[in-house]
Design an enzyme around this catalytic site. Structure first.
Site, PDB file in Angstrom:
ATOM      1  N   THR A 176       0.839  -1.204   0.000  1.00  0.00           N
ATOM      2  CA  THR A 176       0.000   0.000   0.000  1.00  0.00           C
ATOM      3  C   THR A 176       0.878   1.260   0.000  1.00  0.00           C
ATOM      4  O   THR A 176       1.966   1.245   0.558  1.00  0.00           O
ATOM      5  CB  THR A 176      -0.871  -0.018   1.272  1.00  0.00           C
ATOM      6  OG1 THR A 176      -1.716  -1.168   1.216  1.00  0.00           O
ATOM      7  CG2 THR A 176      -1.702   1.223   1.439  1.00  0.00           C
ATOM      8  N   ARG A 204     -13.644  -8.486  -0.968  1.00  0.00           N
ATOM      9  CA  ARG A 204     -12.914  -8.120   0.267  1.00  0.00           C
ATOM     10  C   ARG A 204     -12.478  -6.643   0.241  1.00  0.00           C
ATOM     11  O   ARG A 204     -11.978  -6.148  -0.749  1.00  0.00           O
ATOM     12  CB  ARG A 204     -11.701  -9.035   0.402  1.00  0.00           C
ATOM     13  CG  ARG A 204     -10.829  -8.772   1.646  1.00  0.00           C
ATOM     14  CD  ARG A 204      -9.675  -7.858   1.347  1.00  0.00           C
ATOM     15  NE  ARG A 204      -8.820  -7.660   2.513  1.00  0.00           N
ATOM     16  CZ  ARG A 204      -7.868  -6.735   2.593  1.00  0.00           C
ATOM     17  NH1 ARG A 204      -7.643  -5.938   1.570  1.00  0.00           N
ATOM     18  NH2 ARG A 204      -7.133  -6.612   3.664  1.00  0.00           N
ATOM     19  N   GLY A 206     -10.188  -3.828   2.542  1.00  0.00           N
ATOM     20  CA  GLY A 206      -9.252  -3.661   3.658  1.00  0.00           C
ATOM     21  C   GLY A 206      -9.448  -2.330   4.366  1.00  0.00           C
ATOM     22  O   GLY A 206     -10.507  -1.701   4.278  1.00  0.00           O
ATOM     23  N   ASP A 207      -8.405  -1.899   5.042  1.00  0.00           N
ATOM     24  CA  ASP A 207      -8.484  -0.671   5.838  1.00  0.00           C
ATOM     25  C   ASP A 207      -8.341   0.605   5.006  1.00  0.00           C
ATOM     26  O   ASP A 207      -8.779   1.675   5.428  1.00  0.00           O
ATOM     27  CB  ASP A 207      -7.388  -0.675   6.917  1.00  0.00           C
ATOM     28  CG  ASP A 207      -5.987  -0.786   6.308  1.00  0.00           C
ATOM     29  OD1 ASP A 207      -5.799  -1.614   5.394  1.00  0.00           O
ATOM     30  OD2 ASP A 207      -5.082  -0.046   6.738  1.00  0.00           O
ATOM     31  N   THR A 227      -0.391   1.132   6.473  1.00  0.00           N
ATOM     32  CA  THR A 227      -0.133   0.046   5.525  1.00  0.00           C
ATOM     33  C   THR A 227      -0.001  -1.250   6.313  1.00  0.00           C
ATOM     34  O   THR A 227       0.600  -1.253   7.389  1.00  0.00           O
ATOM     35  CB  THR A 227       1.153   0.283   4.714  1.00  0.00           C
ATOM     36  OG1 THR A 227       1.485  -0.934   4.029  1.00  0.00           O
ATOM     37  CG2 THR A 227       2.326   0.686   5.579  1.00  0.00           C
ATOM     38  N   GLY A 228      -0.562  -2.319   5.808  1.00  0.00           N
ATOM     39  CA  GLY A 228      -0.419  -3.583   6.524  1.00  0.00           C
ATOM     40  C   GLY A 228      -1.613  -4.484   6.319  1.00  0.00           C
ATOM     41  O   GLY A 228      -2.385  -4.307   5.367  1.00  0.00           O
ATOM     42  N   GLY A 230      -4.890  -5.339   6.511  1.00  0.00           N
ATOM     43  CA  GLY A 230      -6.021  -4.439   6.715  1.00  0.00           C
ATOM     44  C   GLY A 230      -7.025  -4.895   7.746  1.00  0.00           C
ATOM     45  O   GLY A 230      -7.594  -4.067   8.468  1.00  0.00           O
TER      46      GLY A 230
HETATM   47  N1  GLY Z   1      -3.678  -2.347   3.947  1.00  0.00           N
HETATM   48  C1  GLY Z   1      -4.231  -2.652   2.709  1.00  0.00           C
HETATM   49  C2  GLY Z   1      -5.191  -3.743   2.719  1.00  0.00           C
HETATM   50  O1  GLY Z   1      -5.225  -4.527   3.666  1.00  0.00           O
HETATM   51  O2  GLY Z   1      -5.953  -3.862   1.779  1.00  0.00           O
END
Ligand code: GLY
Length: 309
Positions: A176, A204, A206-207, A227-228, A230
């Site tokens: 990310t 799906r 993410g964050d 970043t990580g 999510g």
């Molecule tokens: N941090 C990005 C995701 O999990 O999609």
């Protein structure tokens, strides 16, 4: 009329956290990733040095990283299990906590600019999938076909994942991208963009497009981009939690970032954050071996990848 504040501008960027170790990243990849981080810093710093807004700076820095195939966002986005690109992005302005986000967009060249249009031109905060794609066309944003996003290394990663069963991000490379900035008037902004996880399915999310998880900006506290993994960043409401700790507990950016990343780790999550405050304090925190990252101010710019830098 109150005199506008004049504070030193600062820009911080990331290109993802993950299992990057000095002895495992090929020299050429190391060099080109550093060059891409410098290019993103240059793009945003030019705006801030000319007295421009933090919001413009984070958008331009994020666009630069989206256009670089090294990072999992925009052009370099990973593939879904079905072999498509479904991108997420969000942006937030600390002046008024206005925010915009998109999820699952498939044909916008720079999803961060679509997120900004959602923030500024629509009455909404978050648009998704076909609706967001249509809004992008209606806004006359640059569109790109699947060939633009068809990076061979991303295809290989999908094939490897399929061959080993559906294990998300076995290589722990969360690519990310994100940018946070404070401008010379003391306003902060944050931007984050991603292709998500290789092999993601079932729509799906993410964050990254979730305001408060992957992105938050509040002039009373800080701007944060994450970043990580999510799922863990959503559960810990990472970006808002860091801002809340700064605002309500009086923690520094470093203290708040470290504590919240420790909390993510206690849940089993891996990743990192970048933070900048209206007073110009900047911080990185990550619990992975490395994070592509960089910082620029009037004094100059530096980039780093590994945890010993
Ligand atoms: N941090 C990005 C995701 O999990 O999609």
């Amino acid at each position: 009329m109150p005199t506008p504040r004049s504070v030193p501008w600062k820009l911080v960027v990331h290109g993802g956290a993950g299992a990057m170790k000095r002895d495992s990243v090929p020299l050429e990849e190391d060099r080109s990733a550093r060059a891409a981080l410098h290019a993103a810093l240059d793009a945003g710093a030019a705006i801030l040095a000319a007295g421009g807004s933090a919001l413009d700076a984070v958008e331009q820095a994020a666009r630069s990283l989206e256009d670089d195939p090294h990072f999992n966002a925009g052009r370099g986005s990973v593939f879904t299990f079905e072999g498509k690109n479904e991108m997420d992005a969000s942006i937030m302005d600390g002046r008024d906590r206005n925010a915009g986000a998109v999820s699952g967009v498939s044909a916008t060249r720079n999803p961060i600019s679509l997120a900004r249009r959602v923030m500024e031109q629509s009455p909404h905060v978050l648009l998704s999938r076909e609706g967001a794609d249509q809004y992008s066309i209606d806004q006359n944003l640059d569109q790109a076909g699947p060939e633009h996003f068809a990076i061979p290394e991303r295809r290989r990663q999908l094939e490897e994942l399929r061959a080993h069963g559906n294990e998300f991000d076995a290589a722990l490379k969360y690519g990310t991208i994100g940018a946070v900035a404070v401008d010379c008037e003391g306003h902060v902004a944050a931007a984050t963009s991603t292709g998500g996880l290789t092999g993601k399915r079932w729509g799906r999310i993410g964050d990254t497009p979730l305001i408060g998880s992957g992105t938050y900006a509040d002039d009373r506290a800080a701007a944060v981009s994450a970043t990580g993994a999510g799922e863990f960043f959503i559960r810990a409401a990472v970006a808002h939690e860091i801002c809340a700790r700064i605002r309500m507990c009086g923690e520094t950016a470093r203290e708040a970032a470290d504590r919240v990343i420790d909390d993510v780790g206690s849940l089993g999550g891996r990743g990192g954050v970048i933070v900048v405050t209206p007073a110009g304090e900047a911080a990185f925190a990550f619990n992975t071996p490395g994070m592509y990252r960089g910082i620029a101010s009037a004094e100059g710019a530096m980039v780093a990848i590994y945890d010993d830098e």
